[in-house]
Design a protein around this motif. Structure first.
Motif, PDB file in Angstrom:
ATOM      1  N   THR B   3       0.846  -1.187   0.000  1.00  0.00           N
ATOM      2  CA  THR B   3       0.000   0.000   0.000  1.00  0.00           C
ATOM      3  C   THR B   3       0.883   1.238   0.000  1.00  0.00           C
ATOM      4  O   THR B   3       1.734   1.400   0.860  1.00  0.00           O
ATOM      5  CB  THR B   3      -0.906   0.010   1.248  1.00  0.00           C
ATOM      6  OG1 THR B   3      -1.686  -1.177   1.229  1.00  0.00           O
ATOM      7  CG2 THR B   3      -1.813   1.209   1.249  1.00  0.00           C
ATOM      8  N   SER B   6      -2.545   5.585   2.121  1.00  0.00           N
ATOM      9  CA  SER B   6      -3.611   5.068   2.946  1.00  0.00           C
ATOM     10  C   SER B   6      -4.356   6.228   3.600  1.00  0.00           C
ATOM     11  O   SER B   6      -3.791   6.967   4.396  1.00  0.00           O
ATOM     12  CB  SER B   6      -2.975   4.141   3.989  1.00  0.00           C
ATOM     13  OG  SER B   6      -3.955   3.603   4.797  1.00  0.00           O
ATOM     14  N   ARG B   8      -7.368   7.554   6.006  1.00  0.00           N
ATOM     15  CA  ARG B   8      -8.197   7.056   7.100  1.00  0.00           C
ATOM     16  C   ARG B   8      -9.124   8.127   7.639  1.00  0.00           C
ATOM     17  O   ARG B   8      -8.676   9.179   8.076  1.00  0.00           O
ATOM     18  CB  ARG B   8      -7.298   6.547   8.248  1.00  0.00           C
ATOM     19  CG  ARG B   8      -6.616   5.209   7.968  1.00  0.00           C
ATOM     20  CD  ARG B   8      -7.637   4.069   7.936  1.00  0.00           C
ATOM     21  NE  ARG B   8      -7.054   2.849   7.385  1.00  0.00           N
ATOM     22  CZ  ARG B   8      -7.083   2.509   6.101  1.00  0.00           C
ATOM     23  NH1 ARG B   8      -7.659   3.293   5.233  1.00  0.00           N
ATOM     24  NH2 ARG B   8      -6.544   1.392   5.670  1.00  0.00           N
ATOM     25  N   SER B  28     -12.277   6.584   3.806  1.00  0.00           N
ATOM     26  CA  SER B  28     -11.067   5.768   3.945  1.00  0.00           C
ATOM     27  C   SER B  28     -10.798   5.060   2.628  1.00  0.00           C
ATOM     28  O   SER B  28     -11.733   4.651   1.940  1.00  0.00           O
ATOM     29  CB  SER B  28     -11.238   4.724   5.045  1.00  0.00           C
ATOM     30  OG  SER B  28     -11.436   5.364   6.290  1.00  0.00           O
ATOM     31  N   ASP B  30      -7.383   2.787   0.447  1.00  0.00           N
ATOM     32  CA  ASP B  30      -5.994   2.372   0.267  1.00  0.00           C
ATOM     33  C   ASP B  30      -5.666   2.331  -1.212  1.00  0.00           C
ATOM     34  O   ASP B  30      -6.445   1.828  -2.009  1.00  0.00           O
ATOM     35  CB  ASP B  30      -5.774   0.968   0.841  1.00  0.00           C
ATOM     36  CG  ASP B  30      -5.728   0.982   2.359  1.00  0.00           C
ATOM     37  OD1 ASP B  30      -5.435   2.063   2.923  1.00  0.00           O
ATOM     38  OD2 ASP B  30      -5.995  -0.068   2.975  1.00  0.00           O
ATOM     39  N   GLU B  32      -2.905   0.878  -3.892  1.00  0.00           N
ATOM     40  CA  GLU B  32      -1.807  -0.089  -3.987  1.00  0.00           C
ATOM     41  C   GLU B  32      -0.720   0.416  -4.925  1.00  0.00           C
ATOM     42  O   GLU B  32      -1.002   1.059  -5.929  1.00  0.00           O
ATOM     43  CB  GLU B  32      -2.325  -1.436  -4.506  1.00  0.00           C
ATOM     44  CG  GLU B  32      -3.509  -2.010  -3.754  1.00  0.00           C
ATOM     45  CD  GLU B  32      -3.207  -2.276  -2.283  1.00  0.00           C
ATOM     46  OE1 GLU B  32      -2.015  -2.442  -1.928  1.00  0.00           O
ATOM     47  OE2 GLU B  32      -4.165  -2.308  -1.479  1.00  0.00           O
TER      48      GLU B  32
END
Ligand SMILES: Nc1ncnc2c1ncn2[C@@H]1O[C@H](COP(=O)(O)OP(=O)(O)OP(=O)(O)O)[C@@H](O)[C@H]1O
Ligand SMILES: Nc1ncnc2c1ncn2[C@@H]1O[C@H](COP(=O)(O)OP(=O)(O)OP(=O)(O)O)[C@@H](O)[C@H]1O
Ligand code: SF4
Ligand SMILES: [Mg+2]
Ligand SMILES: [Mg+2]
Lengths: 331, 318
Positions: B3, B6, B8, B28, B30, B32
């Motif tokens: 990742t 990220s 949040r 939220s 993520d 890659e």
């Protein structure tokens, strides 16, 4: 498309030319006397049957808006003829007021075509004041009914709102309602969904189609989005640098595109389906300047099939199958 | 998979005279390493706000209310001036929709490069910077002589190429492209998208592609996040999303696009219009427009959750 019975057609455009003089700085005027022109529209012809939708498609700057504006008398052509409902609008003694009642223009940008200080109700009433004999009471009734017709409902709530209190899609509905309120026969819709959100686009397209059917409207649809043209139009003209390069029914244009430019356009549209993988034919380069358009076929500098003749002669628009015209030396 | 970014519980609001516009709400996500993530959603859904937050470029009246954004483990939102300036350009770079507003009209293209490169890299002289500029111009297909031109001497498509060349000049890992082709014609758009695809492989980039064009996303993205009203309502692999959209908004979005290769298909339009961010509907913010809405939808806001089939959807139907 060049039929003999003129009364089948609401709109007939013949050999339309519009050149705009290029504004030059004082210095460059001294250096060169030659006046330069933007060849915005160069010998464009098309006709629209009563109650049908004809689309003008093509890239930015190809002359779509200029053509559309000439057909409702907003711009005087350099030469050529425009006949609306049997009358030559630049020759016959056409009353401006009569023309405005008959032919309306829905402008490209709904945000700048609505007066921010005017409530929706007033904006819709205005054309009625100038162009109809309706009394105040009648005008209000017409406006309320039109608001319902374009799904701005409940009408009473929208009647007294200002443009900034509307969403993009609602604003576009108001602009459409205003153009239709005096019951014109012919409407130019210039990029009617370009400024509205994806989720609202289908609503607006369906609204235009519904109104067209209900009122028997004839529409000139201007769009750079081929998918929009394919969904709405009966017939299509593909424009490139001020000229029509291909013309035909929607079916002909999409099932059997002939001109290399039409092919390139169709194959470049991003397909909203990851499974569909296509060979794209992306022509190199970009649209050249309309001030000094290329000699010969205007598409030749970008055309993958170009040969000698293309750089020397200008191809004519020829009818290859019934109603299907193309301007290219390959045919 | 690794990742690289990220996000949040991010919430961002614009505080204006008319009230608080909640542009991003508890989001939220993520990203890659090496993927192309498409972010779609209509105007005002918060896409650009999200991009600016990632770049650390949000300015008043915008304010981050909650949340964090980790880039390779470091929280961008708690970084200070110099630290974030180093991150921008060298690690994360952005390509904007309108190249004209990001290029200075009275500066030659070469000076844009020199300034951008020397500002972000220490110990580099103009000569070296120019060398990079030449190399980058070449990789976006413009001859290096044109470094001496001014932005207005370029067409829209070429200006966008220059912007891409600039963004890649410092060899960043993550590129944020906010509507990079929206202002362009289809043929030029197709050229630019091909270029981006090629460069992405050449420089092994991670790409976040923001657009409202479902076609562009289908052609470019590995995964797609669909935003509505400041939230991600669906996130999945591109193929799955198009084959089997789950969220009613995604469904509507896909079924309302006219298709050139399937012209007889009936379009379904989404009723109503996008909400006002100062007055967001209760419960699921899509409920006033949703054909499947039931009681719960009006009262309880659904969270973006991973379902049995591995798809992420924020909807009470699943
Ligand atoms: N009033 C004007 N004065 C000078 N040039 C003009 C004027 N109006 C249009 N032009 C030029 O004429 C050409 C055609 O413009 P037009 O607006 O008709 O194109 P279009 O196809 O509608 O493009 P778009 O898709 O960008 O709206 C362009 O080169 C444009 O710059
Ligand atoms: N400077 C600002 N002041 C006040 N509100 C703002 C400001 N910038 C954005 N907003 C609001 O925040 C919301 C999200 O905007 P954002 O630009 O992130 O949307 P977007 O998804 O990028 O839309 P678009 O597709 O139109 O670019 C919108 O409702 C917008 O009106
Ligand atoms: S006339 Fe020649 S240059 Fe023009 S489109 Fe046809 S093949 Fe191409
Ligand atoms: Mg136009
Ligand atoms: Mg944006």
């Amino acid at each position: 498309m060049h039929a003999t019975f003129t009364d089948e057609f609401m709109v007939s455009v013949e050999g339309l030319v519009k050149y705009f003089p290029v504004q030059k700085s004082f210095i460059s005027q001294l250096i060169s006397r030659k006046r330069e022109y933007v060849h915005a529209v160069d010998s464009v012809s098309f006709q629209i049957r009563k109650g049908k939708i004809h689309a003008l498609v093509g890239e930015s700057g190809s002359g779509k808006t200029t053509t559309g504006k000439v057909t409702v008398g907003l711009i005087e052509p350099t030469s050529g003829k425009v006949v609306i409902d049997g009358r030559d609008i630049f020759k016959d003694e056409v009353d401006r007021r009569e023309l405005r009642k008959k032919a309306q223009y829905i402008f490209q940008d709904p945000n700048s075509s609505l007066n921010p200080r005017m409530k929706v109700g007033q904006a819709l009433e205005e054309p009625l004041i100038h162009l109809s004999d309706a009394t105040k009471q009648e005008r209000k009734e017409i406006v309320m009914k039109m608001l319902e017709d374009v799904n701005l409902s409940p009408a009473a709530s929208f009647y007294s709102r200002y443009p900034h209190e509307l969403s993009g899609g609602q604003r576009q509905r108001v602009v459409i309602a205003r153009a239709l309120i005096i019951q014109p026969k012919y409407v130019v819709a210039d990029e009617p969904v370009a400024m509205v959100d994806a989720s609202v686009r289908a609503q607006i397209m369906d609204l235009l189609i519904t109104m067209q059917k209900r009122l028997g409207l004839t529409i000139l649809l201007i769009t750079h989005d081929l998918a929009v043209a394919s969904y709405m139009a009966d017939t299509i003209s593909v424009m490139y640098l001020g000229k029509i390069v291909e013309q035909g029914s929607t079916e002909q244009i999409f099932s059997n595109p002939l001109h290399p430019y039409t092919n390139a356009l169709i194959s470049s549209v991003p397909v909203p389906d990851p499974k569909v993988k296509r060979e794209k034919q992306i022509p190199h380069g970009e649209v050249p300047s309309a001030i000094r358009p290329p000699e010969g076929c205007r598409f030749n500098p970008r055309c993958p099939y170009r040969f000698d003749r293309c750089t020397r002669e200008v191809p004519e628009l020829l009818e290859l199958e019934e109603g299907h015209f193309v301007s290219c030396f390959l045919y | 998979m690794e990742t690289i970014l990220s996000i949040r519980n991010l919430s961002v609001s614009y505080y204006t005279d008319e009230g608080e516009a909640r542009a991003i709400r508890n989001l939220s996500l993520d990203v890659e390493k090496g993927e192309t993530l498409g972010i779609v959603g209509e105007s005002g859904s918060g896409k650009s706000t999200l991009a600016l937050a990632i770049m650390g470029l949000l300015q008043p009246p915008a304010r981050v209310k909650t949340g964090s954004i980790y880039y390779k483990g470091r929280n961008i939102l708690s970084m200070q001036g110099e630290e974030i300036r180093k991150l921008r350009g060298k690690e994360i770079a952005m390509i904007f929709q309108d190249p004209m507003t990001s290029l200075n009209p009275v500066k030659k293209i070469r000076d844009h490069f020199i300034e951008y490169i020397t500002e972000h890299m220490e110990n580099i002289d103009e000569h070296k910077a120019l060398e990079i500029a030449r190399k980058m111009m070449k990789s976006v297909g413009i001859s290096e002589e044109r470094l001496d031109d001014y932005p207005h001497q370029f067409s829209g498509g070429m200006r966008q190429r220059v912007m891409i060349a600039l963004a890649l000049a410092l060899n960043p890992n993550l590129i944020l492209a906010d509507e990079p082709t929206t202002a362009l014609d289809v043929l030029v758009e197709a050229q630019i998208l091909e270029l981006v695809k090629r460069l992405k492989n050449e420089f092994s980039l991670t790409l976040i592609l923001i657009t409202h064009n479902m076609g562009v996303v289908a052609e470019m993205a590995d995964r797609v996040a669909v935003m509505y009203c400041g939230r991600i309502v669906e996130l999945s692999k591109t193929e799955e999303l198009y084959k089997n959209p789950k969220h009613p908004y995604t469904k509507g979005l896909i079924e309302s696009i006219p298709l050139l290769y399937n012209r007889s298909r009936k379009l379904v339009s989404i009723p109503g219009h996008p909400p006002d961010l100062r007055n967001i509907p209760s419960g699921c913010s899509f409920h006033p427009r949703c054909p499947y809405a039931f009681d719960k939808c009006m009262n309880v806001e659904p969270e973006l959750e991973k379902k049995e089939d591995g798809r992420y959807v924020a909807c009470h139907l699943y």
